[in-house]
Design a protein around this motif. Structure first.
Motif, mmCIF file in Angstrom:
data_model
loop_
_atom_site.group_PDB
_atom_site.id
_atom_site.type_symbol
_atom_site.label_atom_id
_atom_site.label_comp_id
_atom_site.label_asym_id
_atom_site.label_seq_id
_atom_site.Cartn_x
_atom_site.Cartn_y
_atom_site.Cartn_z
ATOM 1 N N LEU A 1 16.361 21.023 -26.312
ATOM 2 C CA LEU A 1 16.110 21.216 -24.585
ATOM 3 C C LEU A 1 17.029 22.056 -24.018
ATOM 4 C CD1 LEU A 1 14.524 20.558 -22.094
ATOM 5 C CD2 LEU A 1 16.007 18.534 -21.906
ATOM 6 N N GLN A 2 18.228 22.119 -24.730
ATOM 7 C CA GLN A 2 19.315 22.986 -24.214
ATOM 8 C C GLN A 2 18.779 24.578 -24.454
ATOM 9 O OE1 GLN A 2 21.404 21.850 -21.846
ATOM 10 N NE2 GLN A 2 20.524 19.946 -22.317
ATOM 11 N N HIS A 3 18.239 24.746 -25.798
ATOM 12 C CA HIS A 3 18.048 25.868 -26.199
ATOM 13 C C HIS A 3 16.809 26.366 -25.618
ATOM 14 C CE1 HIS A 3 17.916 28.886 -29.677
ATOM 15 N NE2 HIS A 3 16.674 28.940 -29.546
ATOM 16 N N LEU A 4 15.872 25.732 -25.336
ATOM 17 C CA LEU A 4 14.398 26.044 -24.741
ATOM 18 C C LEU A 4 14.830 26.693 -23.271
ATOM 19 C CD1 LEU A 4 11.472 25.898 -24.327
ATOM 20 C CD2 LEU A 4 11.710 23.601 -23.363
ATOM 21 N N ILE A 5 15.886 26.203 -22.616
ATOM 22 C CA ILE A 5 16.093 26.286 -21.374
ATOM 23 C C ILE A 5 17.076 27.745 -21.405
ATOM 24 C CG2 ILE A 5 17.638 25.840 -19.439
ATOM 25 C CD1 ILE A 5 16.708 23.163 -19.732
ATOM 26 N N ASN A 6 17.739 27.683 -22.229
ATOM 27 C CA ASN A 6 18.486 29.072 -22.361
ATOM 28 C C ASN A 6 17.729 30.310 -22.915
ATOM 29 O OD1 ASN A 6 20.834 27.653 -21.635
ATOM 30 N ND2 ASN A 6 21.732 27.305 -23.731
ATOM 31 N N ARG A 7 16.721 29.987 -23.668
ATOM 32 C CA ARG A 7 16.042 31.129 -24.217
ATOM 33 C C ARG A 7 14.758 31.510 -23.195
ATOM 34 N NH1 ARG A 7 20.025 31.309 -25.928
ATOM 35 N NH2 ARG A 7 20.754 31.565 -28.219
ATOM 36 N N THR A 8 14.418 30.752 -22.266
ATOM 37 C CA THR A 8 13.401 30.756 -21.179
ATOM 38 C C THR A 8 14.074 31.409 -19.974
ATOM 39 O OG1 THR A 8 12.103 29.343 -22.415
ATOM 40 C CG2 THR A 8 11.258 30.189 -20.483
ATOM 41 N N PRO A 9 13.853 32.882 -19.713
ATOM 42 C CA PRO A 9 14.444 33.321 -18.253
ATOM 43 C C PRO A 9 14.307 32.475 -17.246
ATOM 44 C CG PRO A 9 13.455 35.032 -19.868
ATOM 45 C CD PRO A 9 13.007 33.888 -20.363
ATOM 46 N N SER A 10 13.053 32.007 -16.891
ATOM 47 C CA SER A 10 12.480 31.433 -15.791
ATOM 48 C C SER A 10 13.265 30.146 -15.609
ATOM 49 C CB SER A 10 11.115 31.257 -15.641
ATOM 50 O OG SER A 10 10.493 30.533 -16.459
#
Length: 214
Positions: free
Chosen positions: A116-125
């Motif tokens: 989840l942390q990785h998803l947020i960090n790799r999705t600009p919005s």
């Protein structure tokens, strides 16, 4: 005045269950298929509600992705507020951060917590939304530090600097763990703790009386 019934409480619990189910379904789909590839219709279908019902709870799928982060921030705030008022702010906040990491990663499982942390960090919005939310949380904690320690956080930068470096350490520790091949809870807490300590190395447990120096 009529006597209160359990109807309102039952309805509130049902709404909370639906909201939680939407969050969990959305996160599961994001992690399995990717954020961009997941639609609101798919999230609603996974919970067996209509898209119209989805929008009663969330403005869009971004709110789903960021809901868990908001819960984690609230865990930090709650843990910090539970610290004795006379305790120095740095160790109190460090302990609150590490408590959140350990409790959340234990509940979610380290791989899912990090994904989840990785998803947020790799999705600009999502990253932009996460940073906005984190900034609001940091401001709340800084205001509480100022109140507890008799300084005006609107004029004295030290509470904001302290909170900022601790949260920077938290984020750097999570990034380091995302790159670590191990998915061990103790290793996660160790890395976050080490990053927080490095980030806050110049901050003493107790401050002096001058607002322009520690």
């Amino acid at each position: 005045m009529s006597a209160p019934t359990g109807h309102d409480g039952l309805r509130a619990r049902k709404k909370q269950r639906t909201r939680s189910a939407l969050v969990e379904a959305g996160l599961d789909l994001f992690l399995r298929h990717g954020y961009d590839a997941t639609t609101v219709d798919e999230i609603a279908a996974a919970v067996e509600v209509s898209p119209r019902t989805f929008f009663r709870y969330f403005a869009g799928k971004e709110d789903i992705a960021l809901a868990k982060g908001a819960e984690l921030d609230e865990q930090i705030v709650t843990a910090f507020l539970d610290a004795p008022t006379g305790e120095p702010p740095l160790p109190a906040l460090r302990r609150a951060v590490l408590s959140m990491v350990r409790d959340s990663a234990s509940t979610e499982g380290v791989p899912n917590f990090l994904r989840l942390q990785h998803l947020i960090n790799r999705t600009p919005s999502l990253l932009a939304g996460s940073l906005r939310r984190s900034s609001e949380t940091q401001h709340r904690i800084a205001e509480e530090i100022g109140r507890r320690h008799g300084v005006d956080a609107a004029r004295d930068l030290r509470p904001h600097v302290l909170v900022g470096v601790v949260f920077t350490g938290l984020h750097l520790g999570l990034e380091a763990m995302c790159a670590d091949p191990r998915r061990d809870l103790d290793r996660l807490v160790e890395l976050v703790g080490r990053a927080v300590d490095l980030a806050s190395a110049g901050v003493p447990d107790r401050w002096g009386d001058e607002p322009d120096s520690w």
